[in-house]
Motif scaffolding. Structure first.
Motif, PDB file in Angstrom:
ATOM      1  N   VAL A 149       0.840  -1.204   0.000  1.00 55.81           N
ATOM      2  CA  VAL A 149       0.000   0.000   0.000  1.00 55.81           C
ATOM      3  C   VAL A 149       0.870   1.246   0.000  1.00 55.81           C
ATOM      4  N   TYR A 150       1.905   1.245   0.853  1.00 56.30           N
ATOM      5  CA  TYR A 150       2.822   2.392   0.910  1.00 56.30           C
ATOM      6  C   TYR A 150       3.548   2.573  -0.427  1.00 56.30           C
ATOM      7  N   GLU A 151       4.014   1.478  -0.980  1.00 55.36           N
ATOM      8  CA  GLU A 151       4.738   1.549  -2.252  1.00 55.36           C
ATOM      9  C   GLU A 151       3.871   2.178  -3.337  1.00 55.36           C
ATOM     10  N   SER A 152       2.623   1.734  -3.423  1.00 55.76           N
ATOM     11  CA  SER A 152       1.715   2.234  -4.447  1.00 55.76           C
ATOM     12  C   SER A 152       1.432   3.719  -4.266  1.00 55.76           C
ATOM     13  N   LYS A 153       1.223   4.135  -3.007  1.00 54.86           N
ATOM     14  CA  LYS A 153       0.900   5.550  -2.750  1.00 54.86           C
ATOM     15  C   LYS A 153       2.095   6.449  -3.049  1.00 54.86           C
ATOM     16  N   ILE A 154       3.273   6.018  -2.659  1.00 54.16           N
ATOM     17  CA  ILE A 154       4.472   6.831  -2.910  1.00 54.16           C
ATOM     18  C   ILE A 154       4.737   6.924  -4.412  1.00 54.16           C
ATOM     19  N   ALA A 155       4.605   5.797  -5.097  1.00 54.18           N
ATOM     20  CA  ALA A 155       4.828   5.782  -6.546  1.00 54.18           C
ATOM     21  C   ALA A 155       3.821   6.687  -7.251  1.00 54.18           C
ATOM     22  N   SER A 156       2.562   6.660  -6.779  1.00 53.02           N
ATOM     23  CA  SER A 156       1.533   7.503  -7.377  1.00 53.02           C
ATOM     24  C   SER A 156       1.845   8.984  -7.185  1.00 53.02           C
ATOM     25  N   CYS A 157       2.308   9.339  -5.973  1.00 53.44           N
ATOM     26  CA  CYS A 157       2.650  10.744  -5.695  1.00 53.44           C
ATOM     27  C   CYS A 157       3.827  11.212  -6.547  1.00 53.44           C
ATOM     28  N   LEU A 158       4.789  10.325  -6.774  1.00 52.98           N
ATOM     29  CA  LEU A 158       5.980  10.682  -7.550  1.00 52.98           C
ATOM     30  C   LEU A 158       5.763  10.560  -9.058  1.00 52.98           C
ATOM     31  N   GLY A 159       4.644   9.935  -9.449  1.00 55.30           N
ATOM     32  CA  GLY A 159       4.374   9.748 -10.876  1.00 55.30           C
ATOM     33  C   GLY A 159       5.263   8.705 -11.521  1.00 55.30           C
ATOM     34  N   VAL A 160       5.640   7.693 -10.745  1.00 62.31           N
ATOM     35  CA  VAL A 160       6.555   6.657 -11.238  1.00 62.31           C
ATOM     36  C   VAL A 160       5.747   5.513 -11.877  1.00 62.31           C
ATOM     37  N   LEU A 161       6.308   4.946 -12.940  1.00 58.41           N
ATOM     38  CA  LEU A 161       5.689   3.785 -13.577  1.00 58.41           C
ATOM     39  C   LEU A 161       5.523   2.653 -12.579  1.00 58.41           C
ATOM     40  N   ARG A 162       4.335   2.006 -12.590  1.00 53.33           N
ATOM     41  CA  ARG A 162       4.113   0.883 -11.691  1.00 53.33           C
ATOM     42  C   ARG A 162       3.593  -0.351 -12.409  1.00 53.33           C
ATOM     43  N   GLU A 163       2.997  -0.159 -13.610  1.00 50.61           N
ATOM     44  CA  GLU A 163       2.424  -1.307 -14.324  1.00 50.61           C
ATOM     45  C   GLU A 163       3.537  -2.195 -14.854  1.00 50.61           C
ATOM     46  N   GLU A 164       3.559  -3.457 -14.419  1.00 53.01           N
ATOM     47  CA  GLU A 164       4.648  -4.363 -14.793  1.00 53.01           C
ATOM     48  C   GLU A 164       4.737  -4.585 -16.299  1.00 53.01           C
ATOM     49  N   ASP A 165       3.577  -4.735 -16.949  1.00 53.08           N
ATOM     50  CA  ASP A 165       3.613  -4.968 -18.391  1.00 53.08           C
ATOM     51  C   ASP A 165       4.141  -3.754 -19.151  1.00 53.08           C
ATOM     52  N   LYS A 166       3.802  -2.561 -18.675  1.00 55.71           N
ATOM     53  CA  LYS A 166       4.286  -1.337 -19.314  1.00 55.71           C
ATOM     54  C   LYS A 166       5.785  -1.168 -19.110  1.00 55.71           C
ATOM     55  N   ILE A 167       6.258  -1.507 -17.911  1.00 51.54           N
ATOM     56  CA  ILE A 167       7.695  -1.424 -17.626  1.00 51.54           C
ATOM     57  C   ILE A 167       8.461  -2.382 -18.528  1.00 51.54           C
ATOM     58  N   ALA A 168       7.938  -3.605 -18.663  1.00 51.35           N
ATOM     59  CA  ALA A 168       8.583  -4.603 -19.523  1.00 51.35           C
ATOM     60  C   ALA A 168       8.605  -4.139 -20.978  1.00 51.35           C
ATOM     61  N   THR A 169       7.502  -3.537 -21.433  1.00 48.63           N
ATOM     62  CA  THR A 169       7.421  -3.055 -22.813  1.00 48.63           C
ATOM     63  C   THR A 169       8.408  -1.920 -23.053  1.00 48.63           C
ATOM     64  N   TYR A 170       8.441  -0.951 -22.136  1.00 48.39           N
ATOM     65  CA  TYR A 170       9.363   0.184 -22.273  1.00 48.39           C
ATOM     66  C   TYR A 170      10.816  -0.278 -22.236  1.00 48.39           C
ATOM     67  N   THR A 171      11.098  -1.250 -21.376  1.00 46.54           N
ATOM     68  CA  THR A 171      12.462  -1.779 -21.281  1.00 46.54           C
ATOM     69  C   THR A 171      12.867  -2.445 -22.592  1.00 46.54           C
ATOM     70  N   ALA A 172      11.956  -3.221 -23.172  1.00 47.73           N
ATOM     71  CA  ALA A 172      12.245  -3.876 -24.456  1.00 47.73           C
ATOM     72  C   ALA A 172      12.483  -2.841 -25.549  1.00 47.73           C
ATOM     73  N   VAL A 173      11.663  -1.787 -25.583  1.00 47.85           N
ATOM     74  CA  VAL A 173      11.836  -0.732 -26.570  1.00 47.85           C
ATOM     75  C   VAL A 173      13.195  -0.065 -26.419  1.00 47.85           C
ATOM     76  N   SER A 174      13.538   0.290 -25.170  1.00 51.54           N
ATOM     77  CA  SER A 174      14.818   0.961 -24.915  1.00 51.54           C
ATOM     78  C   SER A 174      15.998   0.084 -25.314  1.00 51.54           C
ATOM     79  N   ASN A 175      15.943  -1.194 -24.968  1.00 50.00           N
ATOM     80  CA  ASN A 175      17.023  -2.109 -25.295  1.00 50.00           C
ATOM     81  C   ASN A 175      17.163  -2.302 -26.806  1.00 50.00           C
ATOM     82  N   HIS A 176      16.050  -2.400 -27.498  1.00 46.96           N
ATOM     83  CA  HIS A 176      16.087  -2.592 -28.944  1.00 46.96           C
ATOM     84  C   HIS A 176      16.595  -1.348 -29.662  1.00 46.96           C
ATOM     85  N   LEU A 177      16.228  -0.182 -29.143  1.00 50.92           N
ATOM     86  CA  LEU A 177      16.753   1.061 -29.712  1.00 50.92           C
ATOM     87  C   LEU A 177      18.267   1.147 -29.493  1.00 50.92           C
TER      88      LEU A 177
END
Length: 298
Positions: free
Chosen positions: A265-293
């Protein structure tokens, strides 16, 4: 004697055995000609369809379906009486019988979408002379693309500029980018879907567009969120997930480690306040894009 007659048909009945052939049908016995089991056995040995299958059986749908599944080589003789359902059943059971020979199917049957899909699923390929009406059909185009990506070119112009549809097609094969309308080719969602799935797409974009400013701008939007995510992992989550140290060294974040549920619960609230990515599938997709680039020096 049905048992003897069936034995004769199965063991001795084929073209060239004129004596046996005449003996079985010499009287034109309607009982034999109306008997599904006997006629199916006779048909499996040679083609007696026109001469000896009764008119009643020729209109019996169950019998026709059985013939369609068990004796596909009679297709040419029976093509006029078989409907699309019968053709599909034969096609699914004996796909090799149709490849390269689409002319044995009546032209009017190609109006049936289920038959078109069945044909494409066995690898029959796009038939321009019959499939013009399906160029706007999403399901048909996707089935065609799944079995031959190059067939995506037959999709209508409206479909090739429909972002939602193109994203579905990209999930099947990224090579269809070659035929995507230029109005959406550099859309951010298109770029993410393509590059995350296949590193070769970076080469496609860099080769097709001499001006790489759009790709560089896209890269600058993808990497900062990832950098923030990894900083969040290191500076916030790592201390929060550590065991409680001695009181003199106790840190605020460490004190939030009060069990997995509360910590989440704390992790989610802090991440939300900071605007940090939390969705695992989105993180994996962005990581794949960055690595391929990065693999292509972008």
């Amino acid at each position: 004697n049905r048992k003897v007659l069936k034995h004769i048909i199965l063991k001795h009945f084929f073209v060239g055995r004129g004596t046996v052939y005449r003996a079985v049908f010499r009287s034109g016995n309607s009982d034999i000609r109306n008997d599904k089991e006997m006629m199916l056995a006779a048909l499996s040995r040679c083609n007696v369809w026109q001469l000896h299958v009764s008119d009643e059986l020729k209109e019996d749908r169950d019998f026709l379906l059985q013939v369609a599944e068990e004796i596909p080589w009679l297709f040419r003789d029976l093509a006029l009486v078989w409907d699309s359902e019968m053709v599909i059943r034969v096609m699914q059971k004996h796909p090799g019988f149709f490849i390269g020979d689409d002319e044995i199917i009546r032209p009017d049957l190609w109006e049936d979408e289920d038959l078109v899909n069945a044909w494409l699923e066995i690898g029959g390929g796009w038939l321009c002379q019959y499939f013009e009406d399906f160029e706007d059909d999403e399901e048909v185009i996707l089935v065609a693309t799944a079995h031959e990506w190059h067939d995506f070119k037959y999709a209508s112009h409206d479909l090739r500029k429909d972002k939602a549809f193109v994203l579905k097609a990209l999930s099947i094969d990224t090579r269809i980018l070659k035929f995507v309308d230029s109005s959406i080719i550099l859309d951010e969602e298109i770029l993410i879907a393509a590059i995350s799935k296949d590193v070769r797409c970076v080469d496609f974009f860099t080769s097709r567009f001499e001006d790489h400013s759009a790709l560089k701008s896209f890269t600058q939007k993808i990497r900062p969120p990832l950098q923030e995510y990894w900083a969040f992992q290191k500076e916030v989550l790592a201390p929060m997930r550590s065991s409680l140290p001695a009181k003199k060294k106790r840190r605020t974040l460490t004190m939030l480690n009060q069990g997995p549920v509360t910590r989440a619960v704390y992790e989610s609230k802090i991440a939300s306040c900071l605007g940090v990515l939390r969705e695992e599938d989105k993180i994996a997709t962005y990581t794949a894009v960055s690595n391929h680039l990065a693999a292509w020096g972008v």
